[in-house]
Design an enzyme around this catalytic site. Structure first.
Site, PDB file in Angstrom:
ATOM      1  N   SER A   1      -8.852 -12.200  10.669  1.00  0.00           N
ATOM      2  CA  SER A   1      -7.402 -12.337  10.795  1.00  0.00           C
ATOM      3  C   SER A   1      -7.121 -12.609  12.265  1.00  0.00           C
ATOM      4  O   SER A   1      -7.989 -12.364  13.128  1.00  0.00           O
ATOM      5  CB  SER A   1      -6.756 -11.020  10.375  1.00  0.00           C
ATOM      6  OG  SER A   1      -5.424 -10.930  10.832  1.00  0.00           O
TER       7      SER A   1
ATOM      8  N   TYR B   1      -6.427  -1.659  10.143  1.00  0.00           N
ATOM      9  CA  TYR B   1      -6.615  -3.083   9.828  1.00  0.00           C
ATOM     10  C   TYR B   1      -7.127  -3.833  11.068  1.00  0.00           C
ATOM     11  O   TYR B   1      -8.095  -4.597  10.987  1.00  0.00           O
ATOM     12  CB  TYR B   1      -5.273  -3.659   9.364  1.00  0.00           C
ATOM     13  CG  TYR B   1      -5.322  -5.059   8.802  1.00  0.00           C
ATOM     14  CD1 TYR B   1      -5.683  -5.282   7.468  1.00  0.00           C
ATOM     15  CD2 TYR B   1      -4.986  -6.163   9.578  1.00  0.00           C
ATOM     16  CE1 TYR B   1      -5.698  -6.570   6.939  1.00  0.00           C
ATOM     17  CE2 TYR B   1      -5.013  -7.447   9.060  1.00  0.00           C
ATOM     18  CZ  TYR B   1      -5.363  -7.646   7.739  1.00  0.00           C
ATOM     19  OH  TYR B   1      -5.375  -8.923   7.217  1.00  0.00           O
TER      20      TYR B   1
HETATM   21  P1  NAD Z   1      -4.106 -10.344  -1.924  1.00  0.00           P
HETATM   22  O1  NAD Z   1      -3.535  -8.982  -2.056  1.00  0.00           O
HETATM   23  O2  NAD Z   1      -3.353 -11.513  -2.475  1.00  0.00           O
HETATM   24  O3  NAD Z   1      -5.581 -10.390  -2.528  1.00  0.00           O
HETATM   25  C1  NAD Z   1      -6.531  -9.388  -2.244  1.00  0.00           C
HETATM   26  C2  NAD Z   1      -7.481  -9.287  -3.422  1.00  0.00           C
HETATM   27  O4  NAD Z   1      -8.473  -8.311  -3.065  1.00  0.00           O
HETATM   28  C3  NAD Z   1      -6.811  -8.804  -4.712  1.00  0.00           C
HETATM   29  O5  NAD Z   1      -7.206  -9.624  -5.804  1.00  0.00           O
HETATM   30  C4  NAD Z   1      -7.338  -7.385  -4.875  1.00  0.00           C
HETATM   31  O6  NAD Z   1      -7.466  -6.979  -6.235  1.00  0.00           O
HETATM   32  C5  NAD Z   1      -8.689  -7.487  -4.197  1.00  0.00           C
HETATM   33  N1  NAD Z   1      -9.207  -6.196  -3.763  1.00  0.00           N
HETATM   34  C6  NAD Z   1      -8.543  -5.202  -3.116  1.00  0.00           C
HETATM   35  N2  NAD Z   1      -9.348  -4.142  -2.917  1.00  0.00           N
HETATM   36  C7  NAD Z   1     -10.552  -4.470  -3.446  1.00  0.00           C
HETATM   37  C8  NAD Z   1     -11.794  -3.804  -3.555  1.00  0.00           C
HETATM   38  N3  NAD Z   1     -11.965  -2.534  -3.106  1.00  0.00           N
HETATM   39  N4  NAD Z   1     -12.828  -4.442  -4.151  1.00  0.00           N
HETATM   40  C9  NAD Z   1     -12.675  -5.707  -4.631  1.00  0.00           C
HETATM   41  N5  NAD Z   1     -11.515  -6.381  -4.572  1.00  0.00           N
HETATM   42  C10 NAD Z   1     -10.471  -5.775  -3.979  1.00  0.00           C
HETATM   43  O7  NAD Z   1      -4.341 -10.524  -0.342  1.00  0.00           O
HETATM   44  P2  NAD Z   1      -4.662 -11.806   0.575  1.00  0.00           P
HETATM   45  O8  NAD Z   1      -3.521 -11.944   1.514  1.00  0.00           O
HETATM   46  O9  NAD Z   1      -5.120 -12.961  -0.202  1.00  0.00           O
HETATM   47  O10 NAD Z   1      -5.863 -11.194   1.439  1.00  0.00           O
HETATM   48  C11 NAD Z   1      -7.196 -11.632   1.336  1.00  0.00           C
HETATM   49  C12 NAD Z   1      -7.906 -11.394   2.649  1.00  0.00           C
HETATM   50  O11 NAD Z   1      -7.268 -12.168   3.672  1.00  0.00           O
HETATM   51  C13 NAD Z   1      -7.855  -9.933   3.141  1.00  0.00           C
HETATM   52  O12 NAD Z   1      -9.092  -9.594   3.723  1.00  0.00           O
HETATM   53  C14 NAD Z   1      -6.765  -9.970   4.197  1.00  0.00           C
HETATM   54  O13 NAD Z   1      -6.935  -8.958   5.142  1.00  0.00           O
HETATM   55  C15 NAD Z   1      -7.003 -11.341   4.778  1.00  0.00           C
HETATM   56  N6  NAD Z   1      -5.870 -11.888   5.523  1.00  0.00           N
HETATM   57  C16 NAD Z   1      -4.659 -12.045   4.920  1.00  0.00           C
HETATM   58  C17 NAD Z   1      -3.610 -12.567   5.665  1.00  0.00           C
HETATM   59  C18 NAD Z   1      -2.250 -12.757   5.076  1.00  0.00           C
HETATM   60  O14 NAD Z   1      -1.310 -12.968   5.857  1.00  0.00           O
HETATM   61  N7  NAD Z   1      -2.075 -12.724   3.765  1.00  0.00           N
HETATM   62  C19 NAD Z   1      -3.808 -12.943   7.008  1.00  0.00           C
HETATM   63  C20 NAD Z   1      -5.067 -12.761   7.575  1.00  0.00           C
HETATM   64  C21 NAD Z   1      -6.094 -12.239   6.818  1.00  0.00           C
END
Ligand code: NAD
Length: 275
Positions: free
Chosen positions: A157, A170
């Site tokens: 991130s 985080y």
């Molecule tokens: P999201 O909530 O849409 O998807 C996350 C997925 O991870 C979900 O399907 C959930 O069921 C799954 N999950 C959660 N805990 C779990 C576990 N213990 N084991 C297996 N699966 C699990 O979120 P997203 O925004 O798509 O995030 C995905 C990644 O991207 C994360 O690592 C997040 O930190 C990172 N990220 C997101 C953003 C943002 O702005 N959305 C920015 C930077 C990084």
């Protein structure tokens, strides 16, 4: 972006694509960024395993990619559980015969000031992001080292580089992933395995939608102001990064042809953070 009827193969093998017949595991692949990467990799001809805590959503995403389940697999997996990760990764190798790419992407967010943060929430977040990355990496390397080839991509991130208030676990975990990627890049080189990190800015997924009212409450400002003055304030154009932007970077990293690009982190954030 979804797959069109032609792209949705129903078991018919695609004839072209930059990732033709490569096998990828995407943790957290049932939602948001992970799901977009799953769809993008399938369009490029990969065989895709969606490993997610939410088994039903993992199966639904696999069915969306290939309703015959010959080129897509949903796997129930809590990435913080050693037994579930080892069993799930073994199932992917049994099903598709190899493993070329790991996208360690599963993640959650917990928002609170350090002074009020519950120890159990600190441990829960670090377990999902860091234990999850370690356990899936270890299982992937057992196969990739034997194959003498592989690419591991961690979902970092901008918070791998920058801090924000209310996000101590985080920010700590996302910084940690860069350290892990650098070590795996060094250890993996002898086996043809690369490791890199993608560092997105804010992307409007369920993870972020949940935070907007939470941060508004914590900071005592409106939800519109959370978006404008907290999330997008430092971008060059006030825009969210999209899931498609992140998937494009994942395809680029996965298809890079040599060990020249390893141990790196690529920031995709509308200029919020510039290296
Ligand atoms: P999201 O909530 O849409 O998807 C996350 C997925 O991870 C979900 O399907 C959930 O069921 C799954 N999950 C959660 N805990 C779990 C576990 N213990 N084991 C297996 N699966 C699990 O979120 P997203 O925004 O798509 O995030 C995905 C990644 O991207 C994360 O690592 C997040 O930190 C990172 N990220 C997101 C953003 C943002 O702005 N959305 C920015 C930077 C990084």
């Amino acid at each position: 972006m979804t797959l069109n009827d032609q792209e949705r193969s129903s078991g018919r093998p695609p004839r072209h694509g930059r990732l033709l017949d490569q096998v990828v595991v995407i943790t957290g692949g049932a939602s948001g960024i992970g799901k977009e990467i799953a769809l993008a990799f399938a369009r490029e001809g990969a065989k895709v395993a969606i490993a997610d805590l939410n088994e039903q959503a993992a199966q639904a995403t696999a069915a969306e990619i290939d309703s015959s389940f010959q080129r897509a697999l949903g796997v129930a997996m809590n990435v913080a559980s050693e037994t579930e990760v080892d069993a799930g990764m073994a199932r992917v190798v049994e099903t598709f015969g190899r493993l070329d790419i790991l996208i360690s992407n599963a993640g959650v967010q917990i928002v609170a000031p350090v002074v009020d943060l519950k120890f159990e929430d600190w441990k829960k977040l670090l377990a999902i992001h860091l234990d999850g990355a370690f356990l899936t990496t270890r299982a992937a390397l057992r196969q990739m080292n034997a194959q003498k080839r592989g690419s591991i991509i961690y979902m970092g991130s901008v918070h791998s580089k920058e801090a924000s208030a209310l996000k101590a676990p985080y920010v700590t975990a996302k910084h940690g992933l860069i350290g892990l990627a650098k070590v795996v890049a060094k250890e993996g080189a002898a086996h043809g395995v690369r490791a890199n990190v993608i560092c997105p800015g804010y992307v409007r997924t369920p993870l972020v939608e949940k935070q907007i009212p939470e941060q508004a409450r914590e900071l005592g400002i409106s939800e519109a102001d959370v978006v404008k003055t907290v999330m997008l304030k430092e971008t060059i154009d006030g825009e969210f990064t999209t899931t498609e932007d992140v998937a494009e970077v994942a395809v680029f990293l996965a298809t890079f042809p040599s060990l020249a690009l390893t141990g790196q982190s690529v920031v995709v954030s509308h200029g919020w953070f510039m290296q």
